[in-house]
Design an enzyme around this catalytic site. Structure first.
Site, PDB file in Angstrom:
ATOM      1  N   ASN A 207       0.846  -1.191   0.000  1.00  0.00           N
ATOM      2  CA  ASN A 207       0.000   0.000   0.000  1.00  0.00           C
ATOM      3  C   ASN A 207       0.883   1.243   0.000  1.00  0.00           C
ATOM      4  OD1 ASN A 207       0.594   0.755   2.843  1.00  0.00           O
ATOM      5  ND2 ASN A 207      -0.361  -1.236   3.220  1.00  0.00           N
ATOM      6  N   PHE A 320      -4.407   2.788  14.970  1.00  0.00           N
ATOM      7  CA  PHE A 320      -4.740   3.789  13.957  1.00  0.00           C
ATOM      8  C   PHE A 320      -5.870   3.249  13.092  1.00  0.00           C
ATOM      9  CE2 PHE A 320      -1.744   7.364  13.661  1.00  0.00           C
ATOM     10  CZ  PHE A 320      -0.972   7.061  14.767  1.00  0.00           C
ATOM     11  N   LYS A 338     -10.798  -4.122  19.419  1.00  0.00           N
ATOM     12  CA  LYS A 338      -9.374  -4.398  19.562  1.00  0.00           C
ATOM     13  C   LYS A 338      -8.857  -4.091  20.972  1.00  0.00           C
ATOM     14  CE  LYS A 338      -8.346  -4.036  14.648  1.00  0.00           C
ATOM     15  NZ  LYS A 338      -7.290  -3.989  13.644  1.00  0.00           N
TER      16      LYS A 338
HETATM   17  O1  C5P Z   1      -8.853  -3.011  11.331  1.00  0.00           O
HETATM   18  P1  C5P Z   1      -7.958  -2.013  10.729  1.00  0.00           P
HETATM   19  O2  C5P Z   1      -6.966  -2.606   9.754  1.00  0.00           O
HETATM   20  O3  C5P Z   1      -8.598  -0.795  10.158  1.00  0.00           O
HETATM   21  O4  C5P Z   1      -7.099  -1.476  11.980  1.00  0.00           O
HETATM   22  C1  C5P Z   1      -6.032  -0.607  11.818  1.00  0.00           C
HETATM   23  C2  C5P Z   1      -5.113  -0.766  12.982  1.00  0.00           C
HETATM   24  O5  C5P Z   1      -4.839  -2.155  13.185  1.00  0.00           O
HETATM   25  C3  C5P Z   1      -3.770  -0.114  12.752  1.00  0.00           C
HETATM   26  O6  C5P Z   1      -3.297   0.349  13.993  1.00  0.00           O
HETATM   27  C4  C5P Z   1      -2.931  -1.254  12.199  1.00  0.00           C
HETATM   28  O7  C5P Z   1      -1.547  -1.068  12.473  1.00  0.00           O
HETATM   29  C5  C5P Z   1      -3.492  -2.450  12.917  1.00  0.00           C
HETATM   30  N1  C5P Z   1      -3.468  -3.702  12.136  1.00  0.00           N
HETATM   31  C6  C5P Z   1      -2.684  -4.746  12.564  1.00  0.00           C
HETATM   32  N2  C5P Z   1      -2.644  -5.925  11.874  1.00  0.00           N
HETATM   33  C7  C5P Z   1      -3.391  -6.084  10.759  1.00  0.00           C
HETATM   34  C8  C5P Z   1      -4.193  -5.017  10.318  1.00  0.00           C
HETATM   35  C9  C5P Z   1      -4.207  -3.840  11.022  1.00  0.00           C
HETATM   36  O8  C5P Z   1      -2.010  -4.597  13.590  1.00  0.00           O
HETATM   37  N3  C5P Z   1      -3.326  -7.230  10.097  1.00  0.00           N
END
Ligand code: C5P
Length: 401
Positions: A207, A320, A338
């Site tokens: 990304n 975030f 979370k």
């Molecule tokens: O659920 P979402 O992806 O929107 O959540 C974003 C947050 O979760 C961010 O803080 C990101 O670093 C973390 N995240 C993570 N592992 C993932 C996806 C997102 O730690 N596989």
């Protein structure tokens, strides 16, 4: 009251520069107490340093009582900062091993003040993995390093090893004095950047994350006294000084690195844009473009933050969320799901927010239902605002224990 600096000088040819450094510090209004190793006295005389610092110079651990005005413990206690410049490879190795066989090493082992080390040595010694390991270990323990410059070395070779410019050393010192060290003694784990999920040996899914937000947070936490571990996906940024960088590529590698440091962390800030999906299979060979249409089968990556939220003890957990719709509902749901202490939500539709740019527009969400809507600000300013909140959260948690 004048700030006290204990200046340690060790046996490097660059020891003569410590005379100039002492003079600069005295002119800036600091009290400078010099401790020299025996080897340092071969390069520059204690009398020079005594004259410049206007204080007795300490060399021997067991000097006669007349000159024994301040014992090593009281020197260690008196220091607002201990600065070792130049620091030899031998001295740094001793420090990493916890040895205290002369006045300078004993002072360093005893002090609770911030310690700045400015190494100077031959490039071969500098690059030697044994030295690098000692330096890395000390960085992890919270020692500040002003890394040597590149250039011609006294031994005739060229490379990294020259004592850093004195201005750089003085700036590092002043940064410590100007910073508020509310996070001193705390371990902050930050993730930053994108992840790359391999498709085949030459392609990946990723990304647009630049890593700027996470790096700004790591720098802010470090400047406010924390020991910082920065787990970063691939990005083109210089890691902030004094931060322990762990480079990773995939979500799985980020997961493993984060889990490894989670137990010792007091705060985890997950600014990384972790890929949510990865190819189910990584092709062993480069995929050929034989077909007009190709289908990639994707599977979920581990949700690192969810795992931390499910398993946290008393860590402050910050997540975030980059959203393009229903910000408030999504943010509240994510905060709860979370098990976070703070969620920083960016509205990607707003100008000046999100990936790549230097600014951000964020709203902070807390578990008690309160929100703080922040105006558009630089990522550095937002980092400061986030760390301010983290400090408040740490204090509240401590009160509840
Ligand atoms: O659920 P979402 O992806 O929107 O959540 C974003 C947050 O979760 C961010 O803080 C990101 O670093 C973390 N995240 C993570 N592992 C993932 C996806 C997102 O730690 N596989």
């Amino acid at each position: 009251m004048k700030k006290s600096i204990v200046l340690g000088i060790t046996g490097s040819i660059a020891a003569y520069k410590a005379a100039e450094l002492t003079s600069m510090l005295v002119k800036k209004g600091y009290e400078v107490y010099v401790i020299m190793t025996q080897a340092a006295t071969k390069f520059v005389t204690p009398l020079t340093l005594q004259t410049l610092s206007q204080h007795p110079v300490y060399v021997e651990m067991f000097d006669s009582p007349q000159s024994w005005e301040i014992g090593h413990i009281s020197l260690a206690q008196r220091a607002d900062v201990v600065l070792v410049a130049p620091a030899t490879a031998n001295f740094i190795a001793k420090l990493a091993a916890g040895l205290a066989d002369d006045l300078l090493s004993a002072t360093l082992l005893a002090t609770r003040a911030p310690v700045i080390i400015a190494p100077a040595m031959n490039v071969g010694m500098y690059e030697n993995p044994i030295f690098q390991k000692s330096m890395q270990f000390l960085k992890e323990q919270g020692y500040f390093f002003v890394e040597p410059d590149e250039g011609r070395l006294a031994c005739g070779t060229t490379g990294k090893g020259r004592l850093a410019e004195l201005d750089k050393i003085v700036s590092a010192l002043e940064e410590i004095f100007s910073a508020k060290h509310e996070l001193s003694g705390k371990h902050v784990l930050v993730t930053a950047g994108p992840t790359r999920e391999p498709i085949d040996p030459v392609r990946f899914l990723s990304n647009y994350s630049s890593g700027k937000m996470g790096y700004a947070i790591a720098q802010e936490a470090r400047e406010r006294g924390a020991r910082v571990t920065l787990v970063s996906g691939p990005c083109h940024l210089e890691p902030p000084a004094g931060v322990d960088l762990i480079p990773v590529e995939t979500a799985q590698e980020m997961f493993d690195a984060v889990i490894k440091h989670f137990d010792t962390a007091d705060v985890v800030i997950k600014a990384a844009a972790v890929a949510d999906f990865r190819p189910r299979q990584r092709a062993a060979e480069k995929i050929k473009k034989d077909e007009a249409v190709m289908t990639l089968e994707l599977e979920r990556t581990p949700d690192i933050l969810q795992h931390l939220g499910d398993n946290k003890r008393d860590q402050v957990l910050v997540g975030f969320a980059a959203e393009t719709e229903n910000i408030v509902e999504n943010a509240r749901a994510k905060l709860k799901r979370k098990n976070l202490d703070l969620l920083v939500a960016n509205d990607l539709t707003e100008e000046g927010a999100g990936f790549g740019v230097d600014t951000n527009v964020a709203t902070l969400f807390f578990p008690d239902g309160t929100t703080v809507k922040l105006p558009k600000m630089t990522k550095r300013e937002l980092a400061r605002a986030i760390i301010d909140q983290v400090i408040k959260l740490l204090t509240t948690k401590k009160r509840m224990v």
